[in-house]
Design a protein around this motif. Sequence first.
Motif, PDB file in Angstrom:
ATOM      1  N   LEU A 132      97.605 -18.584  35.784  1.00 21.82           N
ATOM      2  CA  LEU A 132      96.310 -18.322  36.415  1.00 21.82           C
ATOM      3  C   LEU A 132      95.389 -19.527  36.297  1.00 21.82           C
ATOM      4  CD1 LEU A 132      94.293 -16.368  37.767  1.00 21.82           C
ATOM      5  CD2 LEU A 132      93.730 -15.505  35.476  1.00 21.82           C
ATOM      6  N   LEU A 133      95.357 -20.141  35.124  1.00 28.59           N
ATOM      7  CA  LEU A 133      94.504 -21.310  34.909  1.00 28.59           C
ATOM      8  C   LEU A 133      94.916 -22.477  35.802  1.00 28.59           C
ATOM      9  CD1 LEU A 133      94.286 -21.220  31.001  1.00 28.59           C
ATOM     10  CD2 LEU A 133      92.351 -20.977  32.557  1.00 28.59           C
ATOM     11  N   ILE A 134      96.206 -22.777  35.821  1.00 32.09           N
ATOM     12  CA  ILE A 134      96.683 -23.938  36.579  1.00 32.09           C
ATOM     13  C   ILE A 134      96.528 -23.719  38.083  1.00 32.09           C
ATOM     14  CG2 ILE A 134      98.729 -25.302  37.156  1.00 32.09           C
ATOM     15  CD1 ILE A 134      99.664 -24.894  34.262  1.00 32.09           C
ATOM     16  N   SER A 135      96.909 -22.538  38.571  1.00 35.26           N
ATOM     17  CA  SER A 135      96.815 -22.287  40.009  1.00 35.26           C
ATOM     18  C   SER A 135      95.364 -22.214  40.467  1.00 35.26           C
ATOM     19  CB  SER A 135      97.564 -21.002  40.377  1.00 35.26           C
ATOM     20  OG  SER A 135      97.127 -19.907  39.605  1.00 35.26           O
ATOM     21  N   SER A 136      94.468 -21.655  39.645  1.00 37.40           N
ATOM     22  CA  SER A 136      93.049 -21.599  40.007  1.00 37.40           C
ATOM     23  C   SER A 136      92.444 -22.995  40.046  1.00 37.40           C
ATOM     24  CB  SER A 136      92.275 -20.721  39.007  1.00 37.40           C
ATOM     25  OG  SER A 136      92.729 -19.398  39.026  1.00 37.40           O
ATOM     26  N   ALA A 137      92.788 -23.814  39.048  1.00 36.37           N
ATOM     27  CA  ALA A 137      92.272 -25.186  39.022  1.00 36.37           C
ATOM     28  C   ALA A 137      92.804 -25.991  40.201  1.00 36.37           C
ATOM     29  CB  ALA A 137      92.666 -25.858  37.706  1.00 36.37           C
ATOM     30  N   THR A 138      94.087 -25.777  40.545  1.00 39.70           N
ATOM     31  CA  THR A 138      94.678 -26.508  41.663  1.00 39.70           C
ATOM     32  C   THR A 138      94.057 -26.090  42.989  1.00 39.70           C
ATOM     33  OG1 THR A 138      96.769 -26.688  40.449  1.00 39.70           O
ATOM     34  CG2 THR A 138      96.843 -27.071  42.833  1.00 39.70           C
ATOM     35  N   ALA A 187      85.591 -26.054  35.335  1.00 39.13           N
ATOM     36  CA  ALA A 187      85.176 -25.529  34.037  1.00 39.13           C
ATOM     37  C   ALA A 187      84.951 -24.031  34.077  1.00 39.13           C
ATOM     38  CB  ALA A 187      83.897 -26.241  33.573  1.00 39.13           C
ATOM     39  N   PHE A 188      84.291 -23.537  35.117  1.00 40.14           N
ATOM     40  CA  PHE A 188      84.017 -22.104  35.146  1.00 40.14           C
ATOM     41  C   PHE A 188      85.270 -21.310  35.508  1.00 40.14           C
ATOM     42  CE2 PHE A 188      82.111 -18.053  36.263  1.00 40.14           C
ATOM     43  CZ  PHE A 188      81.206 -17.907  35.216  1.00 40.14           C
ATOM     44  N   SER A 189      86.170 -21.879  36.288  1.00 38.76           N
ATOM     45  CA  SER A 189      87.449 -21.210  36.542  1.00 38.76           C
ATOM     46  C   SER A 189      88.185 -20.969  35.235  1.00 38.76           C
ATOM     47  CB  SER A 189      88.326 -22.063  37.473  1.00 38.76           C
ATOM     48  OG  SER A 189      87.797 -22.106  38.776  1.00 38.76           O
ATOM     49  N   ASN A 190      88.213 -21.978  34.375  1.00 33.92           N
ATOM     50  CA  ASN A 190      88.857 -21.823  33.075  1.00 33.92           C
ATOM     51  C   ASN A 190      88.191 -20.741  32.239  1.00 33.92           C
ATOM     52  OD1 ASN A 190      90.637 -23.859  33.699  1.00 33.92           O
ATOM     53  ND2 ASN A 190      89.646 -25.413  32.441  1.00 33.92           N
ATOM     54  N   ALA A 191      86.868 -20.816  32.147  1.00 30.37           N
ATOM     55  CA  ALA A 191      86.136 -19.856  31.333  1.00 30.37           C
ATOM     56  C   ALA A 191      86.336 -18.434  31.831  1.00 30.37           C
ATOM     57  CB  ALA A 191      84.653 -20.216  31.324  1.00 30.37           C
ATOM     58  N   TYR A 192      86.295 -18.262  33.141  1.00 30.43           N
ATOM     59  CA  TYR A 192      86.412 -16.926  33.719  1.00 30.43           C
ATOM     60  C   TYR A 192      87.825 -16.374  33.532  1.00 30.43           C
ATOM     61  CZ  TYR A 192      85.772 -13.098  36.998  1.00 30.43           C
ATOM     62  OH  TYR A 192      85.693 -11.856  37.559  1.00 30.43           O
ATOM     63  N   ALA A 193      88.839 -17.237  33.691  1.00 25.14           N
ATOM     64  CA  ALA A 193      90.220 -16.793  33.515  1.00 25.14           C
ATOM     65  C   ALA A 193      90.515 -16.457  32.055  1.00 25.14           C
ATOM     66  CB  ALA A 193      91.180 -17.869  34.018  1.00 25.14           C
ATOM     67  N   ILE A 194      90.045 -17.279  31.128  1.00 25.71           N
ATOM     68  CA  ILE A 194      90.271 -17.021  29.710  1.00 25.71           C
ATOM     69  C   ILE A 194      89.535 -15.767  29.265  1.00 25.71           C
ATOM     70  CG2 ILE A 194      89.855 -17.916  27.377  1.00 25.71           C
ATOM     71  CD1 ILE A 194      90.327 -20.723  28.516  1.00 25.71           C
ATOM     72  N   ALA A 195      88.348 -15.526  29.806  1.00 27.80           N
ATOM     73  CA  ALA A 195      87.566 -14.349  29.437  1.00 27.80           C
ATOM     74  C   ALA A 195      88.278 -13.049  29.788  1.00 27.80           C
ATOM     75  CB  ALA A 195      86.193 -14.395  30.114  1.00 27.80           C
ATOM     76  N   LYS A 196      89.198 -13.099  30.725  1.00 29.44           N
ATOM     77  CA  LYS A 196      89.947 -11.899  31.079  1.00 29.44           C
ATOM     78  C   LYS A 196      90.812 -11.403  29.920  1.00 29.44           C
ATOM     79  CE  LYS A 196      90.329 -12.328  36.112  1.00 29.44           C
ATOM     80  NZ  LYS A 196      90.119 -10.902  36.386  1.00 29.44           N
ATOM     81  N   GLN A 197      91.062 -12.255  28.939  1.00 34.06           N
ATOM     82  CA  GLN A 197      91.870 -11.877  27.791  1.00 34.06           C
ATOM     83  C   GLN A 197      91.122 -10.968  26.822  1.00 34.06           C
ATOM     84  OE1 GLN A 197      95.212 -13.036  27.053  1.00 34.06           O
ATOM     85  NE2 GLN A 197      95.106 -13.568  29.204  1.00 34.06           N
TER      86      GLN A 197
END
Length: 280
Positions: A132-138, A187-197
């Motif tokens: 999710l992190l890599i595909s969202s960032a890409t 940066a916010f893509s990462n934060a939002y994806a990690i927050a799903k955990q």
Amino acid sequence: MRFFRYFAFILLTTAMTGQELHQEKEKNLWNNFTYDVGNMFGGVGYSYSRPFHWQGNDWANFGYLTGGTLLLFTVDDELNRWKNGFDQDVPDVIMDYGHEYGSPENNYMLTGGVYLAGLFTKNEKLRRTGVLLISSATAGGFLQQVSKRIIGRARPKSGAGSATFDPFHLDRVYDYDSFPSGHAMLAFSNAYAIAKQFKSPWVKGGLYTVGMIPGLVRVLDDFHWFSDVAFSTVLSIFIVESIDKYLDSKYDEKYNDQKPKNVSWNLSFGPNTLGVSLQF
């Protein structure tokens, strides 16, 4: 732009040659890797195809995002002058973090580290988070790189006003590549994806706050206007949500061991109101 092309080429080449390995010990690990790489590309494609499937509420949210961005656009110069009154009071550690964390190189070091940790520990949920992190960032990174060249908006540090544009350049024109903000989006893509955990709204809120720092720092340092960062932050939410929905059909593990919920992000926009609401 060249960085994203190289990154995509490496992933695609690796995925296509994966079946050549024949050692049984490595087969499971390699199969997981090639499966995940396929889902990375699938997630990017899925997010780009969503506008063709939008319905009434989706178009309404897009209209709110556009309207809110245009509203901020009208006051970008005033907001930029306002922040000049306190930008020197921000600690250097925050400024350094904001500039470094949102860069593509550091972003992929983080996202790649999360994915590899899940891959080698055989933790499917962590693998999925890495995908999710890599595909969202890409998806977001490539989109903003192309958009910068098409739109050609002047950065504040160029000395030109917020309404100055030099559009349609195949090569990057520095100081005229302000919209949208790549640092804010990554940066916010990462934060939002990690927050799903996490279930805790306090943890989620803390991650969201940290994820907003790079975008705000770029505003303080005259690399972006407020509207650049606001648009990029909201767009990153839409990208992560669309890719996460795609991954629901690809992985058995769900976040927090819960069944997928119908999550709805909506924008509110009015004479004195501009915000984002979450329904679940």
